[in-house]
Enzyme design. Structure first.
Site, PDB file in Angstrom:
ATOM      1  N   TYR A  27     -12.269 -15.703 -14.275  1.00  8.94           N
ATOM      2  CA  TYR A  27     -11.785 -15.259 -13.588  1.00  8.94           C
ATOM      3  C   TYR A  27      -9.869 -15.384 -14.321  1.00  8.94           C
ATOM      4  O   TYR A  27      -9.332 -14.655 -13.757  1.00  8.94           O
ATOM      5  CB  TYR A  27     -11.036 -16.823 -12.678  1.00  8.94           C
ATOM      6  N   PHE A  36       1.795  12.895  -4.632  1.00  7.09           N
ATOM      7  CA  PHE A  36       0.208  13.089  -3.933  1.00  7.09           C
ATOM      8  C   PHE A  36       0.061  12.416  -2.801  1.00  7.09           C
ATOM      9  O   PHE A  36       0.619  12.104  -1.557  1.00  7.09           O
ATOM     10  CB  PHE A  36      -0.229  12.617  -5.450  1.00  7.09           C
ATOM     11  N   ASP A  95       3.878   8.255 -11.531  1.00  7.53           N
ATOM     12  CA  ASP A  95       2.846   8.373 -11.413  1.00  7.53           C
ATOM     13  C   ASP A  95       1.742   9.613 -12.156  1.00  7.53           C
ATOM     14  O   ASP A  95       1.384  10.139 -12.285  1.00  7.53           O
ATOM     15  CB  ASP A  95       2.200   9.042 -10.069  1.00  7.53           C
ATOM     16  N   ALA A 153      -1.214   9.673 -13.119  1.00 10.68           N
ATOM     17  CA  ALA A 153      -3.144   9.897 -13.393  1.00 10.68           C
ATOM     18  C   ALA A 153      -3.623  11.022 -14.662  1.00 10.68           C
ATOM     19  O   ALA A 153      -4.325  10.287 -15.053  1.00 10.68           O
ATOM     20  CB  ALA A 153      -3.385  10.136 -12.209  1.00 10.68           C
ATOM     21  N   LYS A 203      -8.622   9.365 -13.477  1.00 11.10           N
ATOM     22  CA  LYS A 203      -8.561  10.525 -14.255  1.00 11.10           C
ATOM     23  C   LYS A 203      -8.324  10.100 -15.980  1.00 11.10           C
ATOM     24  O   LYS A 203      -8.913   9.655 -16.496  1.00 11.10           O
ATOM     25  CB  LYS A 203      -6.791  10.666 -13.696  1.00 11.10           C
TER      26      LYS A 203
HETATM   27  C1  LIG Z   1      -6.033   9.979  -7.889  1.00  7.32           C
HETATM   28  C2  LIG Z   1      -4.163   9.890  -7.384  1.00  7.32           C
HETATM   29  C3  LIG Z   1      -3.836   8.881  -7.468  1.00  7.32           C
HETATM   30  C4  LIG Z   1      -4.540   7.968  -6.520  1.00  7.32           C
HETATM   31  O1  LIG Z   1      -5.711   7.196  -7.213  1.00  7.32           O
HETATM   32  P1  LIG Z   1      -6.804   6.707  -6.672  1.00  7.32           P
HETATM   33  O2  LIG Z   1      -7.285   6.101  -8.079  1.00  7.32           O
HETATM   34  O3  LIG Z   1      -7.860   8.145  -6.167  1.00  7.32           O
HETATM   35  O4  LIG Z   1      -6.977   5.438  -5.715  1.00  7.32           O
HETATM   36  C5  LIG Z   1      -2.295   9.292  -6.544  1.00  7.32           C
HETATM   37  N1  LIG Z   1      -1.310   9.580  -8.011  1.00  7.32           N
HETATM   38  C6  LIG Z   1      -1.832  11.128  -8.660  1.00  7.32           C
HETATM   39  C7  LIG Z   1      -1.138  12.204  -8.635  1.00  7.32           C
HETATM   40  C8  LIG Z   1      -3.012  11.375  -8.075  1.00  7.32           C
HETATM   41  O5  LIG Z   1      -3.822  12.246  -9.123  1.00  7.32           O
END
Ligand SMILES: *Cc1c(COP(=O)(O)O)cnc(C)c1O
Length: 458
Positions: free
Chosen positions: A72, A124, A214, A216, A257
């Site tokens: 945990y 997004f 952001d 991903a 991603k």
């Molecule tokens: C997929 C994505 C998100 C959100 O992520 P999740 O894992 O689907 O919740 C946010 N920003 C971008 C650019 C994304 O491609």
């Protein structure tokens, strides 16, 4: 003779997929209320709905699952991931979350309040959702070139510094941070240059704002920087990533991603104070600091995935396959966003289906045709996704109306890609017979595309 390209991996395990007839698919999609999200996966043959959480983990990642520490508090898996994040992004502090939108939820609980403005580059959908849910507003400052699919610009994800500065001047006291999406999903998987990241940093410093990435598809973005921004052509991907993130104060990450795992996310922070404030919300919404919504084994696999996705031969393989699809479509005369994006090919549905009225959802109509034609599932990135204007309640018609064909990482072969391209050619050849689209019979007030129900307009 020059040797042809070959993938830098071989296949150790296979997963069966299911062919079907057109008649079956027409019935299934009717039952699914013409929403591709409502289909069962076994009703789909080649699934290009998303590259999110759909990648194939490597043998090393699977091995990491067995080493997961499910304690945990203080699990070694947490420290393994912390180390990877420190090494790759240079962030001292991090919080695990169950996926990217959870990272947004936690971070925005600290950074966004009612009436705020959040400038960025084509936010997004979940990012915008989390901003608008807090009665704040996202303002898009992407460069104009991003909105013309025919213009070849190497960094269509770039923030327009003039637009950004105008917003910073006009709403200075309502802005806490700028969000930069790497790569820019909504504008077609388009990258942001390092030069542009530097400009954003300068403006943020000038106006005393934070910069949040952001992130991903950070690794794909770094690959584009290496390929297209001359001064970085000899840099390693890792060094480029380090340089990119040295210009940010925090990051949200959807590990589904470029983490090449099936679930997971995190927030990275430079500043201890911001990390501490976010920790309160992480414990409430996600879980204790050292697991926050992730199993120990998944943190292990993610730590490994972050290293694999920043390997040059992996990125070369991935970008080549996406471009292989894009080039076939271009050769068939099909209008797509150019240059090709990192994770997906975006078809310009407005140009593909000019006879379908925009009120009848052109991109959704094309995505449904593709499913009926060949069992290929893409996704609408257009009017349905754009939701209604929260003030006027009218449909928002985005500048671009796309069908996105997202390529899962390390999953499909080039034969699958050929199959998809041929299906699209068949539809393109009969596009003048397609005059009608769909109308909405049910929609949710926010993020409606996931659950919308439609019927054909006769
Ligand atoms: C997929 C994505 C998100 C959100 O992520 P999740 O894992 O689907 O919740 C946010 N920003 C971008 C650019 C994304 O491609």
């Amino acid at each position: 003779m020059e040797l042809p390209y070959a993938e830098p991996f071989r296949i150790k395990m296979v997963e069966h997929i299911y062919p079907s007839t057109r008649q079956q698919r027409e019935e299934w999609i009717r039952q699914a209320k013409y929403n591709l999200f409502n289909l069962r996966s076994q009703q789909v043959f080649v699934d290009l709905l998303t590259d999110s959480g759909t990648g194939a983990m490597s043998d090393h990642q699977w091995a990491e699952l067995m080493l997961g520490d499910e304690s945990y508090a203080g699990a070694s898996s947490y420290y393994k991931l912390k180390q990877a994040i420190k090494e790759i992004f240079g962030f001292e502090y991090f919080l695990p979350t169950h996926q990217g939108r959870a990272a947004e939820n936690v971070l925005f609980s600290v950074l966004v309040k009612e009436g705020d403005i959040v400038p960025g580059n084509s936010h997004f959908d979940t990012t915008k959702g989390h901003i608008e849910f807090r009665k704040a507003q996202a303002i898009d400052c992407t460069i104009d070139e991003a909105f013309d699919t025919d213009i070849e610009h190497p960094f269509k994800g770039n923030v327009d510094p003039n637009k950004l500065e105008d917003v910073l001047k006009k709403y200075n006291d309502k802005i806490r941070f700028i969000i930069v999406t790497l790569t820019n999903n909504t504008a077609g998987g388009q990258p942001v240059s390092l030069e542009n990241l530097r400009q954003v940093r300068q403006l943020a410093d000038k106006y005393g704002k934070l910069v949040v990435y952001d992130s991903a598809r950070f690794a794909e973005n770094a690959y584009f920087i290496k390929m297209r921004e001359a001064q970085y052509k000899d840099w390693s991907i890792r060094d480029i990533v380090k340089e990119m993130f040295s210009l940010a104060d925090a990051m949200t990450m959807s590990s589904k991603k470029d983490g090449i795992v099936n679930i997971g996310g995190f927030i990275g922070f430079r500043d201890r104070e911001l990390f501490r404030q976010a920790t309160v919300f992480n414990i409430m919404f996600e879980g204790f600091v050292t697991y926050g919504g992730m199993a120990g084994r998944d943190m292990n696999a993610l730590a490994r995935g972050l290293h694999e996705s920043t390997e040059l031969d992996y990125l070369q393989y991935r970008m080549r396959q996406v471009a292989y699809l894009g080039q076939q479509l271009v050769d068939y005369g099909i209008p797509v966003q150019k240059p090709f994006g990192g994770h997906a090919i975006f078809i310009d549905a407005r140009k593909f289906l000019p006879h379908v009225p925009k009120e009848e959802f052109q991109a959704q109509t094309l995505a449904l045709e593709l499913y009926k034609e060949a069992g290929v599932r893409g996704v609408e990135i257009g009017t349905l996704l754009a939701d209604r204007d929260p003030v006027t309640g009218e449909n928002r018609y985005p500048k671009l109306e796309f069908v996105r064909l997202a390529i899962p990482r390390r999953v499909y072969t080039d034969n699958h890609i050929d199959y998809v391209a041929t299906a699209l050619k068949n539809i393109f050849d009969r596009r003048h017979e397609i005059n009608h689209g769909y109308r909405i019979i049910y929609e949710a007030p926010i993020l409606r595309h996931f659950t919308v129900e439609l019927e054909p307009v006769e």
